[in-house]
Enzyme design. Sequence first.
Site, PDB file in Angstrom:
ATOM      1  N   GLY A  57     -14.418  28.082 -16.683  1.00  0.00           N
ATOM      2  CA  GLY A  57     -14.186  28.873 -17.898  1.00  0.00           C
ATOM      3  C   GLY A  57     -15.400  29.661 -18.369  1.00  0.00           C
ATOM      4  N   ASP A 117      -8.834  31.468  -1.907  1.00  0.00           N
ATOM      5  CA  ASP A 117      -8.497  31.268  -0.488  1.00  0.00           C
ATOM      6  C   ASP A 117      -8.707  32.554   0.309  1.00  0.00           C
ATOM      7  OD1 ASP A 117      -7.674  28.621  -1.085  1.00  0.00           O
ATOM      8  OD2 ASP A 117      -5.778  29.419  -1.853  1.00  0.00           O
ATOM      9  N   HIS A 156      -1.808  26.834  -2.947  1.00  0.00           N
ATOM     10  CA  HIS A 156      -3.249  26.596  -3.069  1.00  0.00           C
ATOM     11  C   HIS A 156      -3.554  25.113  -2.863  1.00  0.00           C
ATOM     12  CE1 HIS A 156      -7.376  27.216  -4.202  1.00  0.00           C
ATOM     13  NE2 HIS A 156      -7.270  26.347  -5.205  1.00  0.00           N
TER      14      HIS A 156
HETATM   15  N1  LIG Z   1      -7.278  27.781  -8.581  1.00  0.00           N
HETATM   16  C1  LIG Z   1      -8.514  27.692  -8.112  1.00  0.00           C
HETATM   17  O1  LIG Z   1      -8.926  28.420  -7.201  1.00  0.00           O
HETATM   18  C2  LIG Z   1      -9.452  26.691  -8.684  1.00  0.00           C
HETATM   19  C3  LIG Z   1      -8.999  25.768  -9.576  1.00  0.00           C
HETATM   20  N2  LIG Z   1      -9.851  24.868 -10.151  1.00  0.00           N
HETATM   21  C4  LIG Z   1      -9.287  23.963 -11.149  1.00  0.00           C
HETATM   22  O2  LIG Z   1      -9.634  24.462 -12.441  1.00  0.00           O
HETATM   23  C5  LIG Z   1      -9.662  23.371 -13.362  1.00  0.00           C
HETATM   24  C6  LIG Z   1     -10.971  23.404 -14.157  1.00  0.00           C
HETATM   25  O3  LIG Z   1     -12.052  23.143 -13.298  1.00  0.00           O
HETATM   26  P1  LIG Z   1     -13.548  23.091 -13.903  1.00  0.00           P
HETATM   27  O4  LIG Z   1     -13.743  24.233 -14.825  1.00  0.00           O
HETATM   28  O5  LIG Z   1     -14.451  22.906 -12.774  1.00  0.00           O
HETATM   29  O6  LIG Z   1     -13.472  21.750 -14.764  1.00  0.00           O
HETATM   30  P2  LIG Z   1     -14.373  21.389 -16.031  1.00  0.00           P
HETATM   31  O7  LIG Z   1     -14.155  19.941 -16.300  1.00  0.00           O
HETATM   32  O8  LIG Z   1     -15.761  21.879 -15.831  1.00  0.00           O
HETATM   33  O9  LIG Z   1     -13.724  22.260 -17.195  1.00  0.00           O
HETATM   34  C7  LIG Z   1     -12.454  22.038 -17.662  1.00  0.00           C
HETATM   35  C8  LIG Z   1     -12.407  22.424 -19.118  1.00  0.00           C
HETATM   36  O10 LIG Z   1     -11.088  22.206 -19.589  1.00  0.00           O
HETATM   37  C9  LIG Z   1     -11.205  21.701 -20.888  1.00  0.00           C
HETATM   38  N3  LIG Z   1      -9.979  21.025 -21.295  1.00  0.00           N
HETATM   39  C10 LIG Z   1      -9.555  19.789 -20.974  1.00  0.00           C
HETATM   40  N4  LIG Z   1      -8.400  19.529 -21.607  1.00  0.00           N
HETATM   41  C11 LIG Z   1      -8.089  20.639 -22.312  1.00  0.00           C
HETATM   42  C12 LIG Z   1      -7.017  20.976 -23.179  1.00  0.00           C
HETATM   43  N5  LIG Z   1      -6.036  20.119 -23.458  1.00  0.00           N
HETATM   44  N6  LIG Z   1      -7.015  22.203 -23.742  1.00  0.00           N
HETATM   45  C13 LIG Z   1      -8.034  23.073 -23.484  1.00  0.00           C
HETATM   46  N7  LIG Z   1      -9.069  22.804 -22.686  1.00  0.00           N
HETATM   47  C14 LIG Z   1      -9.103  21.593 -22.115  1.00  0.00           C
HETATM   48  C15 LIG Z   1     -12.399  20.773 -20.855  1.00  0.00           C
HETATM   49  O11 LIG Z   1     -12.904  20.518 -22.154  1.00  0.00           O
HETATM   50  C16 LIG Z   1     -13.356  21.586 -19.998  1.00  0.00           C
HETATM   51  O12 LIG Z   1     -14.175  22.433 -20.772  1.00  0.00           O
HETATM   52  C17 LIG Z   1      -9.488  22.102 -12.528  1.00  0.00           C
HETATM   53  O13 LIG Z   1      -8.146  21.665 -12.593  1.00  0.00           O
HETATM   54  C18 LIG Z   1      -9.851  22.568 -11.133  1.00  0.00           C
HETATM   55  O14 LIG Z   1      -9.263  21.773 -10.129  1.00  0.00           O
HETATM   56  C19 LIG Z   1     -11.186  24.882  -9.866  1.00  0.00           C
HETATM   57  C20 LIG Z   1     -11.693  25.779  -8.956  1.00  0.00           C
HETATM   58  C21 LIG Z   1     -10.865  26.735  -8.268  1.00  0.00           C
HETATM   59  O1  LIG Z   2     -10.600  22.180  -4.497  1.00  0.00           O
HETATM   60  C1  LIG Z   2     -10.630  22.059  -5.737  1.00  0.00           C
HETATM   61  O2  LIG Z   2     -10.476  20.977  -6.333  1.00  0.00           O
HETATM   62  C2  LIG Z   2     -10.856  23.284  -6.552  1.00  0.00           C
HETATM   63  C3  LIG Z   2     -10.147  24.376  -5.899  1.00  0.00           C
HETATM   64  O3  LIG Z   2      -8.972  24.569  -6.086  1.00  0.00           O
HETATM   65  C4  LIG Z   2     -10.872  25.081  -4.853  1.00  0.00           C
HETATM   66  O4  LIG Z   2     -12.120  25.041  -4.814  1.00  0.00           O
HETATM   67  O5  LIG Z   2     -10.193  25.705  -4.035  1.00  0.00           O
END
Ligand SMILES: NC(=O)C1=CN([C@@H]2O[C@H](COP(=O)(O)OP(=O)(O)OC[C@H]3O[C@@H](n4cnc5c(N)ncnc54)[C@H](O)[C@@H]3O)[C@@H](O)[C@H]2O)C=CC1
Ligand SMILES: O=C([O-])CC(=O)C(=O)O
Length: 244
Positions: free
Chosen positions: A41, A178, A205
């Site tokens: 974020g 990806d 994904h």
């Molecule tokens: N689609 C993609 O390519 C990717 C997806 N992700 C996913 O993105 C998500 C976030 O990853 P990160 O930022 O690394 O995690 P993080 O733990 O650093 O950040 C997550 C944020 O969400 C907030 N949060 C938790 N519950 C919440 C709620 N009810 N309402 C609003 N905010 C809330 C937390 O306070 C935190 O600031 C994970 O599920 C991760 O697997 C991560 C990398 C790539």
């Molecule tokens: O792998 C994870 O948990 C986060 C994600 O989606 C990625 O890096 O592609």
Amino acid sequence: MFSRVLKPVAGVAVQNGAKNFSTTSQKNFKVVVAGAAGGIGQPLALLLKQNPLVTRLALYDIAPVTPGVGVDLSHMDTPAKVSGHKGPEELPAAIKDADVVVIPAGVPRKPGMTRDDLFNTNASIVRDIAASIAQNAPKAIVAIITNPVNSMVPIASEVLKKAGVYDPARVLGVTTLDVVRAAAFIGEINGVDPRSVTIPVIGGHSGVTIIPVLSQSQPAVKLSDQAKIKALTERIQEAGTEVR
Ligand SMILES: NC(=O)C1=CN([C@@H]2O[C@H](COP(=O)(O)OP(=O)(O)OC[C@H]3O[C@@H](n4cnc5c(N)ncnc54)[C@H](O)[C@@H]3O)[C@@H](O)[C@H]2O)C=CC1
Ligand SMILES: O=C([O-])CC(=O)C(=O)O
């Protein structure tokens, strides 16, 4: 990441005769980042603050640090007006009249976990944010980053359907990573700038649902050995695990 997200979104908007991102007809997009204080974020919010099309940037999170993140970004010398919103009671104000809501809210996986292990925690988070979108910005484009993306998109879609505001062209799972990874790895193998590589990656994904269509790579992947092609496919599919 956002510019890569915005390109397909622009195409969708044009097809539907909706607000057109690809011309200068609208220059005042309100974008919300839900989960704005986290690892995804915060840099995402920084990138959005630099985008001249974004005139309002609402940062929502449950983390206590959220207002500070908002104030910090508001000091950047770009036009977007930034607001910070902390906790569920401030969610409606964050979402109100948004054009785009990007959702990285929720927990990330720890070593040894699969994306599916996040389902129980993240499903209700995405559900509640989608419900607020249905009420406060029913025409917004919703870009879901939260994992497992393959399951979060249907959850948000069902919430929007139930509220009678579902438009399949406006609910997206963010899988651009990806494509970026596939281009990076092929660039490495071919010894070329990865930005010159075009490679379609279709499907979802997660693991085997990530399908890099290597036969369509431009330029062609310089691998003839089937075992190496298989290994490249699997590396793209499991690249997220490399990072954990
Ligand atoms: N689609 C993609 O390519 C990717 C997806 N992700 C996913 O993105 C998500 C976030 O990853 P990160 O930022 O690394 O995690 P993080 O733990 O650093 O950040 C997550 C944020 O969400 C907030 N949060 C938790 N519950 C919440 C709620 N009810 N309402 C609003 N905010 C809330 C937390 O306070 C935190 O600031 C994970 O599920 C991760 O697997 C991560 C990398 C790539
Ligand atoms: O792998 C994870 O948990 C986060 C994600 O989606 C990625 O890096 O592609």
